[in-house]
Design a protein around this motif. Structure first.
Motif, PDB file in Angstrom:
ATOM      1  N   ASP A  80       0.838  -0.878   0.181  1.00 13.47           N
ATOM      2  CA  ASP A  80       0.330   0.322  -0.329  1.00 13.47           C
ATOM      3  C   ASP A  80       0.913   0.872  -0.022  1.00 13.47           C
ATOM      4  OD1 ASP A  80       0.996   0.068   2.571  1.00 13.47           O
ATOM      5  OD2 ASP A  80      -1.183  -0.019   3.542  1.00 13.47           O
ATOM      6  N   ALA A  81       2.079   1.113  -0.660  1.00 17.29           N
ATOM      7  CA  ALA A  81       3.053   2.431  -1.013  1.00 17.29           C
ATOM      8  C   ALA A  81       3.904   1.786  -1.534  1.00 17.29           C
ATOM      9  CB  ALA A  81       3.367   2.409   0.639  1.00 17.29           C
ATOM     10  N   VAL A  82       4.171   3.035  -1.518  1.00 10.83           N
ATOM     11  CA  VAL A  82       5.658   2.596  -3.069  1.00 10.83           C
ATOM     12  C   VAL A  82       6.362   4.577  -2.935  1.00 10.83           C
ATOM     13  CG1 VAL A  82       4.396   4.070  -4.628  1.00 10.83           C
ATOM     14  CG2 VAL A  82       5.797   2.826  -5.914  1.00 10.83           C
ATOM     15  N   LEU A  83       7.718   3.115  -3.489  1.00 13.08           N
ATOM     16  CA  LEU A  83       8.927   4.215  -3.011  1.00 13.08           C
ATOM     17  C   LEU A  83       9.645   4.435  -4.676  1.00 13.08           C
ATOM     18  CD1 LEU A  83      11.304   5.006  -1.108  1.00 13.08           C
ATOM     19  CD2 LEU A  83      12.216   3.367  -0.733  1.00 13.08           C
ATOM     20  N   PHE A  84       9.430   5.347  -5.334  1.00 10.87           N
ATOM     21  CA  PHE A  84      10.781   5.815  -6.245  1.00 10.87           C
ATOM     22  C   PHE A  84      12.051   6.435  -5.843  1.00 10.87           C
ATOM     23  CE2 PHE A  84       5.987   7.026  -8.198  1.00 10.87           C
ATOM     24  CZ  PHE A  84       6.167   5.824  -9.033  1.00 10.87           C
ATOM     25  N   LYS A  85      12.796   5.484  -6.455  1.00 12.52           N
ATOM     26  CA  LYS A  85      14.125   6.087  -6.555  1.00 12.52           C
ATOM     27  C   LYS A  85      14.349   6.720  -6.882  1.00 12.52           C
ATOM     28  CE  LYS A  85      16.063   2.787  -3.285  1.00 12.52           C
ATOM     29  NZ  LYS A  85      17.478   1.920  -2.475  1.00 12.52           N
ATOM     30  N   VAL A  86      14.016   8.062  -7.693  1.00 11.68           N
ATOM     31  CA  VAL A  86      14.653   8.819  -8.568  1.00 11.68           C
ATOM     32  C   VAL A  86      15.848  10.077  -9.294  1.00 11.68           C
ATOM     33  CG1 VAL A  86      12.304   9.266  -8.002  1.00 11.68           C
ATOM     34  CG2 VAL A  86      13.477  10.822  -7.598  1.00 11.68           C
ATOM     35  N   GLU A  87      16.090  10.529  -9.692  1.00 12.50           N
ATOM     36  CA  GLU A  87      16.818  11.378  -9.994  1.00 12.50           C
ATOM     37  C   GLU A  87      15.900  12.742  -9.947  1.00 12.50           C
ATOM     38  OE1 GLU A  87      19.698  12.946 -14.331  1.00 12.50           O
ATOM     39  OE2 GLU A  87      18.979  10.815 -14.247  1.00 12.50           O
ATOM     40  N   GLN A  88      16.413  13.371  -9.533  1.00 13.21           N
ATOM     41  CA  GLN A  88      15.847  14.534  -9.495  1.00 13.21           C
ATOM     42  C   GLN A  88      16.071  16.164 -10.463  1.00 13.21           C
ATOM     43  OE1 GLN A  88      12.948  15.779  -7.978  1.00 13.21           O
ATOM     44  NE2 GLN A  88      12.655  17.518  -8.796  1.00 13.21           N
ATOM     45  N   ILE A  89      15.242  16.297 -10.983  1.00 13.12           N
ATOM     46  CA  ILE A  89      14.953  17.497 -12.604  1.00 13.12           C
ATOM     47  C   ILE A  89      15.379  19.118 -10.992  1.00 13.12           C
ATOM     48  CG2 ILE A  89      16.147  18.449 -14.369  1.00 13.12           C
ATOM     49  CD1 ILE A  89      16.720  15.633 -14.289  1.00 13.12           C
ATOM     50  N   GLY A  90      16.296  19.990 -10.486  1.00 14.34           N
ATOM     51  CA  GLY A  90      15.784  20.400  -9.967  1.00 14.34           C
ATOM     52  C   GLY A  90      15.342  20.676  -8.724  1.00 14.34           C
ATOM     53  N   GLY A  91      14.045  21.306  -8.372  1.00 14.61           N
ATOM     54  CA  GLY A  91      13.808  20.942  -6.996  1.00 14.61           C
ATOM     55  C   GLY A  91      12.166  20.240  -7.032  1.00 14.61           C
ATOM     56  N   ALA A  92      12.250  19.249  -5.746  1.00 18.88           N
ATOM     57  CA  ALA A  92      11.194  18.452  -5.968  1.00 18.88           C
ATOM     58  C   ALA A  92       9.764  19.170  -4.913  1.00 18.88           C
ATOM     59  CB  ALA A  92      11.586  17.314  -4.649  1.00 18.88           C
TER      60      ALA A  92
END
Length: 129
Positions: A80-92
């Protein structure tokens, strides 16, 4: 893999979504996700979320250009929860910070400390053009 969209807000069935910097492990933001947003995220490898205030799926960075490129997707044991490991472009964060978690509670919980080094863009310019 199907998520368990068991969290209800109004008539919407949602799961929790967490975005984490894939290199540093810093938690960038927490949001809700519905089935459509989850499927778009898996297909495009770019983060999509569900906005409870606007009642719609949104592509992270659609307005600002500050997208999240997904490197890995993890789900928790209850699905019931998902974790995205991301490359953040700019600010989140819509406030201009790299992460939404830029405020620290200090001492006995009565004071806060804001990390001003975390600011990566001016939201007045990005969202008011």
């Amino acid at each position: 893999m199907e998520l368990n969209f068991r969290h209800k807000i109004g008539d919407k069935e949602l799961a929790t979504a967490i975005a984490q910097d894939y290199e540093t492990g810093e938690v960038l933001m927490v949001a809700f996700i519905n089935k459509e947003a989850y499927e778009k995220s898996v297909q495009t490898r770019k983060a999509h979320y569900y906005s409870t205030s606007r009642d719609e799926v949104w592509f992270k960075g659609e307005t600002s250009g500050h997208i999240q490129k997904i490197h890995e997707i993890h789900i928790d044991c209850d699905r019931d929860a998902v974790l995205f490991k991301v490359e953040q472009i700019g600010g989140a964060c819509h406030t201009g910070h790299y992460s939404c978690f830029y405020t620290q509670i200090t001492d006995n919980g009565e004071n806060v400390k804001e990390n001003k080094d975390n600011i990566v863009f001016n939201p007045d310019i990005v969202y008011n053009e």
